[in-house]
Every structure is written in C-alpha cells, then in structure tokens.
Design a protein around this motif. Sequence first.
Motif, PDB file in Angstrom:
ATOM      1  N   GLN A   1       0.825  -1.207   0.000  1.00  0.00           N
ATOM      2  CA  GLN A   1       0.000   0.000   0.000  1.00  0.00           C
ATOM      3  C   GLN A   1       0.859   1.257   0.000  1.00  0.00           C
ATOM      4  O   GLN A   1       0.540   2.237  -0.675  1.00  0.00           O
ATOM      5  CB  GLN A   1      -0.935  -0.002   1.208  1.00  0.00           C
ATOM      6  N   ARG A   2       1.979   1.215   0.753  1.00  0.00           N
ATOM      7  CA  ARG A   2       2.903   2.341   0.742  1.00  0.00           C
ATOM      8  C   ARG A   2       3.456   2.573  -0.673  1.00  0.00           C
ATOM      9  O   ARG A   2       3.591   3.720  -1.120  1.00  0.00           O
ATOM     10  CB  ARG A   2       4.062   2.096   1.699  1.00  0.00           C
ATOM     11  N   ALA A   3       3.781   1.486  -1.356  1.00  0.00           N
ATOM     12  CA  ALA A   3       4.303   1.601  -2.722  1.00  0.00           C
ATOM     13  C   ALA A   3       3.259   2.217  -3.641  1.00  0.00           C
ATOM     14  O   ALA A   3       3.556   3.119  -4.438  1.00  0.00           O
ATOM     15  CB  ALA A   3       4.733   0.231  -3.240  1.00  0.00           C
ATOM     16  N   ARG A   4       2.011   1.757  -3.515  1.00  0.00           N
ATOM     17  CA  ARG A   4       0.939   2.299  -4.354  1.00  0.00           C
ATOM     18  C   ARG A   4       0.701   3.780  -4.049  1.00  0.00           C
ATOM     19  O   ARG A   4       0.482   4.590  -4.957  1.00  0.00           O
ATOM     20  CB  ARG A   4      -0.344   1.497  -4.144  1.00  0.00           C
ATOM     21  N   ASP A   5       0.753   4.124  -2.765  1.00  0.00           N
ATOM     22  CA  ASP A   5       0.590   5.528  -2.378  1.00  0.00           C
ATOM     23  C   ASP A   5       1.712   6.387  -2.954  1.00  0.00           C
ATOM     24  O   ASP A   5       1.478   7.524  -3.389  1.00  0.00           O
ATOM     25  CB  ASP A   5       0.586   5.663  -0.848  1.00  0.00           C
ATOM     26  N   THR A   6       2.918   5.845  -2.944  1.00  0.00           N
ATOM     27  CA  THR A   6       4.068   6.569  -3.506  1.00  0.00           C
ATOM     28  C   THR A   6       3.852   6.868  -4.979  1.00  0.00           C
ATOM     29  O   THR A   6       4.094   7.989  -5.447  1.00  0.00           O
ATOM     30  CB  THR A   6       5.367   5.757  -3.320  1.00  0.00           C
ATOM     31  N   PHE A   7       3.388   5.846  -5.716  1.00  0.00           N
ATOM     32  CA  PHE A   7       3.127   6.059  -7.146  1.00  0.00           C
ATOM     33  C   PHE A   7       2.070   7.151  -7.344  1.00  0.00           C
ATOM     34  O   PHE A   7       2.215   8.016  -8.214  1.00  0.00           O
ATOM     35  CB  PHE A   7       2.659   4.763  -7.810  1.00  0.00           C
ATOM     36  N   ASP A   8       1.017   7.103  -6.545  1.00  0.00           N
ATOM     37  CA  ASP A   8      -0.060   8.086  -6.674  1.00  0.00           C
ATOM     38  C   ASP A   8       0.438   9.498  -6.375  1.00  0.00           C
ATOM     39  O   ASP A   8       0.133  10.453  -7.102  1.00  0.00           O
ATOM     40  CB  ASP A   8      -1.214   7.743  -5.726  1.00  0.00           C
ATOM     41  N   ILE A   9       1.199   9.635  -5.289  1.00  0.00           N
ATOM     42  CA  ILE A   9       1.681  10.957  -4.882  1.00  0.00           C
ATOM     43  C   ILE A   9       2.661  11.520  -5.903  1.00  0.00           C
ATOM     44  O   ILE A   9       2.583  12.700  -6.280  1.00  0.00           O
ATOM     45  CB  ILE A   9       2.334  10.879  -3.485  1.00  0.00           C
TER      46      ILE A   9
ATOM     47  N   LEU B   1      11.727  28.227 -12.718  1.00  0.00           N
ATOM     48  CA  LEU B   1      10.901  27.091 -13.124  1.00  0.00           C
ATOM     49  C   LEU B   1      10.366  26.449 -11.848  1.00  0.00           C
ATOM     50  O   LEU B   1      11.132  25.984 -11.005  1.00  0.00           O
ATOM     51  CB  LEU B   1      11.723  26.082 -13.930  1.00  0.00           C
ATOM     52  N   ASP B   2       9.062  26.439 -11.711  1.00  0.00           N
ATOM     53  CA  ASP B   2       8.403  25.973 -10.492  1.00  0.00           C
ATOM     54  C   ASP B   2       8.358  24.447 -10.459  1.00  0.00           C
ATOM     55  O   ASP B   2       7.683  23.812 -11.269  1.00  0.00           O
ATOM     56  CB  ASP B   2       6.986  26.549 -10.446  1.00  0.00           C
ATOM     57  N   SER B   3       9.078  23.858  -9.497  1.00  0.00           N
ATOM     58  CA  SER B   3       9.077  22.394  -9.342  1.00  0.00           C
ATOM     59  C   SER B   3       8.402  21.988  -8.036  1.00  0.00           C
ATOM     60  O   SER B   3       8.625  20.879  -7.532  1.00  0.00           O
ATOM     61  CB  SER B   3      10.513  21.861  -9.364  1.00  0.00           C
ATOM     62  N   GLY B   4       7.605  22.870  -7.475  1.00  0.00           N
ATOM     63  CA  GLY B   4       6.982  22.611  -6.184  1.00  0.00           C
ATOM     64  C   GLY B   4       6.007  21.444  -6.203  1.00  0.00           C
ATOM     65  O   GLY B   4       5.382  21.150  -7.218  1.00  0.00           O
ATOM     66  N   VAL B   5       5.910  20.771  -5.064  1.00  0.00           N
ATOM     67  CA  VAL B   5       4.964  19.660  -4.904  1.00  0.00           C
ATOM     68  C   VAL B   5       4.142  19.892  -3.650  1.00  0.00           C
ATOM     69  O   VAL B   5       4.570  20.586  -2.714  1.00  0.00           O
ATOM     70  CB  VAL B   5       5.680  18.295  -4.816  1.00  0.00           C
ATOM     71  N   GLU B   6       2.954  19.321  -3.619  1.00  0.00           N
ATOM     72  CA  GLU B   6       2.070  19.493  -2.466  1.00  0.00           C
ATOM     73  C   GLU B   6       2.602  18.774  -1.243  1.00  0.00           C
ATOM     74  O   GLU B   6       2.547  19.286  -0.118  1.00  0.00           O
ATOM     75  CB  GLU B   6       0.673  18.978  -2.824  1.00  0.00           C
ATOM     76  N   LYS B   7       3.141  17.571  -1.453  1.00  0.00           N
ATOM     77  CA  LYS B   7       3.720  16.814  -0.345  1.00  0.00           C
ATOM     78  C   LYS B   7       4.674  15.763  -0.902  1.00  0.00           C
ATOM     79  O   LYS B   7       4.622  15.403  -2.075  1.00  0.00           O
ATOM     80  CB  LYS B   7       2.629  16.130   0.480  1.00  0.00           C
ATOM     81  N   GLU B   8       5.550  15.300  -0.017  1.00  0.00           N
ATOM     82  CA  GLU B   8       6.477  14.236  -0.386  1.00  0.00           C
ATOM     83  C   GLU B   8       5.773  12.886  -0.251  1.00  0.00           C
ATOM     84  O   GLU B   8       4.803  12.748   0.501  1.00  0.00           O
ATOM     85  CB  GLU B   8       7.712  14.265   0.517  1.00  0.00           C
TER      86      GLU B   8
ATOM     87  N   CYS C   1       7.207  10.433   1.081  1.00  0.00           N
ATOM     88  CA  CYS C   1       7.657   9.984   2.399  1.00  0.00           C
ATOM     89  C   CYS C   1       6.540  10.211   3.422  1.00  0.00           C
ATOM     90  O   CYS C   1       6.008  11.325   3.521  1.00  0.00           O
ATOM     91  CB  CYS C   1       8.907  10.754   2.804  1.00  0.00           C
ATOM     92  N   PRO C   2       6.155   9.213   4.187  1.00  0.00           N
ATOM     93  CA  PRO C   2       5.050   9.379   5.148  1.00  0.00           C
ATOM     94  C   PRO C   2       5.362  10.423   6.221  1.00  0.00           C
ATOM     95  O   PRO C   2       4.445  10.973   6.837  1.00  0.00           O
ATOM     96  CB  PRO C   2       4.885   7.983   5.757  1.00  0.00           C
ATOM     97  N   LEU C   3       6.633  10.734   6.418  1.00  0.00           N
ATOM     98  CA  LEU C   3       7.023  11.781   7.360  1.00  0.00           C
ATOM     99  C   LEU C   3       7.053  13.148   6.680  1.00  0.00           C
ATOM    100  O   LEU C   3       7.299  14.157   7.341  1.00  0.00           O
ATOM    101  CB  LEU C   3       8.405  11.476   7.950  1.00  0.00           C
ATOM    102  N   ASN C   4       6.862  13.140   5.338  1.00  0.00           N
ATOM    103  CA  ASN C   4       6.923  14.360   4.532  1.00  0.00           C
ATOM    104  C   ASN C   4       8.282  15.048   4.663  1.00  0.00           C
ATOM    105  O   ASN C   4       8.383  16.281   4.654  1.00  0.00           O
ATOM    106  CB  ASN C   4       5.809  15.340   4.917  1.00  0.00           C
ATOM    107  N   LEU C   5       9.321  14.224   4.769  1.00  0.00           N
ATOM    108  CA  LEU C   5      10.671  14.759   4.949  1.00  0.00           C
ATOM    109  C   LEU C   5      11.622  14.351   3.823  1.00  0.00           C
ATOM    110  O   LEU C   5      12.283  15.213   3.235  1.00  0.00           O
ATOM    111  CB  LEU C   5      11.239  14.299   6.299  1.00  0.00           C
ATOM    112  N   ALA C   6      11.735  13.054   3.553  1.00  0.00           N
ATOM    113  CA  ALA C   6      12.688  12.593   2.548  1.00  0.00           C
ATOM    114  C   ALA C   6      12.290  13.090   1.159  1.00  0.00           C
ATOM    115  O   ALA C   6      11.124  12.948   0.767  1.00  0.00           O
ATOM    116  CB  ALA C   6      12.762  11.067   2.553  1.00  0.00           C
ATOM    117  N   PRO C   7      13.228  13.685   0.419  1.00  0.00           N
ATOM    118  CA  PRO C   7      12.918  14.145  -0.946  1.00  0.00           C
ATOM    119  C   PRO C   7      12.520  12.967  -1.827  1.00  0.00           C
ATOM    120  O   PRO C   7      13.332  12.091  -2.109  1.00  0.00           O
ATOM    121  CB  PRO C   7      14.235  14.774  -1.423  1.00  0.00           C
ATOM    122  N   THR C   8      11.283  12.931  -2.212  1.00  0.00           N
ATOM    123  CA  THR C   8      10.760  11.832  -3.043  1.00  0.00           C
ATOM    124  C   THR C   8       9.946  12.413  -4.193  1.00  0.00           C
ATOM    125  O   THR C   8      10.415  12.470  -5.326  1.00  0.00           O
ATOM    126  CB  THR C   8       9.906  10.874  -2.183  1.00  0.00           C
ATOM    127  N   ALA C   9       8.763  12.915  -3.893  1.00  0.00           N
ATOM    128  CA  ALA C   9       7.952  13.535  -4.939  1.00  0.00           C
ATOM    129  C   ALA C   9       8.649  14.763  -5.515  1.00  0.00           C
ATOM    130  O   ALA C   9       8.565  15.044  -6.714  1.00  0.00           O
ATOM    131  CB  ALA C   9       6.583  13.914  -4.385  1.00  0.00           C
TER     132      ALA C   9
END
Length: 325
Positions: free
Chosen positions: A10-18, A141-148, A150-158
């Motif tokens: 589920q974490r993997a699927r959530d990562t893909f979605d985010i 160039l805006d590369s902003g994301v709503e959230k990472e 990472c479930p802690l919203n810390l590790a650069p992922t999204a």
Amino acid sequence: MTFDAERALQRARDTFDIEAAAVAGLKDRLGASFGQTVGRILALRGRVVVMGIGKSGHVGRKIAATLASTGTPAFFVHPAEASHGDLGMITADDLVLAVSNSGEVEELAVLLPLIKRLGAVLVAVTGRAGSTLARHADLVLDSGVEKEACPLNLAPTASTTAQIALGDALAVALLDARGFRQEDFARSHPGGALGRRLLTHVSDVMRSGDAVPRVAPKATFGEVIRALSVGGFGATGVVDAQGRLAGIFTDGDLRRLVETGADLRGQTAADVLHPHPRTVRAEALAVEAAQLMEQHGITRLLVTNADGRLVGAINSSDLLRAKVI
C-alpha cells in the motif's frame, strides 16, 4: 515491529499516486518562464551548467547528462567545489541551471551573487517562488509539490521526481527545437546499439580487396569452386574485364546443380552464374544491408559502386561481428 507485506504494498501504491500527482501538477504551473528558458539556452554561446546539492545534486547530474546526450552541451558543477575553484568553469556565455527544492541551500546561496557578477544567466528550478534562489534568478521554473511521498513528509521523493520530470521536459523541448534526429542521438551514443545501427556503414564492415572472391565469366568450373572457398564467404562474384558485376554463384547454387546430376566439368562461370544479384552500396548503412538480407531471405550481399563495379562483399557473420544484428 512485525513486517506487514500488505502495508508495504500500500505504501508503494501511495508513492506512485503521490509522485504521479506531483508530476501532473507541473503541467498546470508551466508558464512563460519555461519557453523563455528554452529560448535562452538555444541562443547560448556557452553551455548549460547545472548545480545542486544533496538529492537535488543527484537530480542535477541526471539533467546535465540528459541535456548533453540530446544536443545541448551541459555539465554539472558541485556547489561546494565551485566555492573552492570550480566556479572558474563558468563563463559569461553560460546559463546556470540551479536545482534546489527549498531554494535556501547555503552552499548554493553563497554562489548566487558571484554567478550574477560573472554575467551568466541564472535559472532556478525550485519549489519555493519566494526563496533566496528564486529572488536572484533571471528565470524561475516551479518544481513545487504538495507533499512528499515519504510518510514523514521529509525525505525528498515527490520533489525529486518533479525535478527530474521538469529537466526531461526541458531536454525534450530543446531537442525538438533543434530538430534533433536519431542520427544526432547516435553520435552521442556510439557505444550503444542505436549508435552501431545508425553510424556503421557497409564500408566499415565489408570485405574488400583480395578478400572478395571473384572470377571472370570464362573461368572454369574448377576455378569457380576454388573461389567459393575464399574467406568462408560461400559465394563468388562474376565480373567482366572492367570489374563490373555480371552475376553471382553461391554454395547453394552449387548444391542445386549437383542434385541435378549434370556434368559440370565443361561449364564456365558464365554458364552457371545467377544474373542480377542483390547488391548494396558501400556508403549504405550496415543495418540497411541486414534488412535487405532479411527481406530477400539471403545471407550475403556483394557491394558495388555507382559504375556497377564489385568493390566488396558482406554477409550476416560480418554484421554479427560488428553487432549490427
């Protein structure tokens, strides 16, 4: 803590979605600054210098590599190394593409006034429009994301996924504007399969000189048989006094003649040749020779010049050795 396989899935699927949402979100925020960046790069007399630190540095290296391989001269400079001499690699003719999600990385921020003083164009790839990096930049160039992801919203992922996607979009827009072709890509990738297919010509791999079996039309059948054994090519060209190709005789032709039971001792090359054989030019791509062989169900081709003179020979083994097929 007990491992929960379903939770991991589920974490993997959530990562893909985010991360998919993060990339999709870039499209709506892509504005005039993107087109202006492409225009600035196309007009450069120098190169694109990509900078970034941490995970953004890894992304920056990837962006620089993608640009360089698709027709835009680019290289990566580490901000910390730039503070200790590598800043000398940047000139007024260059464009600096600085990648930082926060736009507040100290090692990069300290360089910004110096880059501006050099006269280089500064383009920021950042997730924060009000950051120090964005304020110093000529274009943002805006590369902003709503959230990472990472479930802690810390590790650069999204955020790093968005940076990569933005870099790819820039490279694709540039290669399209340059009219970049397969042949151009191959020149940047000579060691790859595409490079071999698009850069290798028949002349690069064909047999030539004495390695090309040939006989005159009046050659005896014994001479024809001896020519068949030259270099294991399994065929011989039949040429006139001027070296122009009159036909071919192959080991397959020999087997078919033997099966008829005919007396071949008095035959000449002119009697047994196969006229109008398939040929290829030396300047053709080797892959074209391979396609011709496949199309006509043959394993060898004679190479002729514009005057119809025999200048070489090539077979499937030659193409395999050259890794064209």
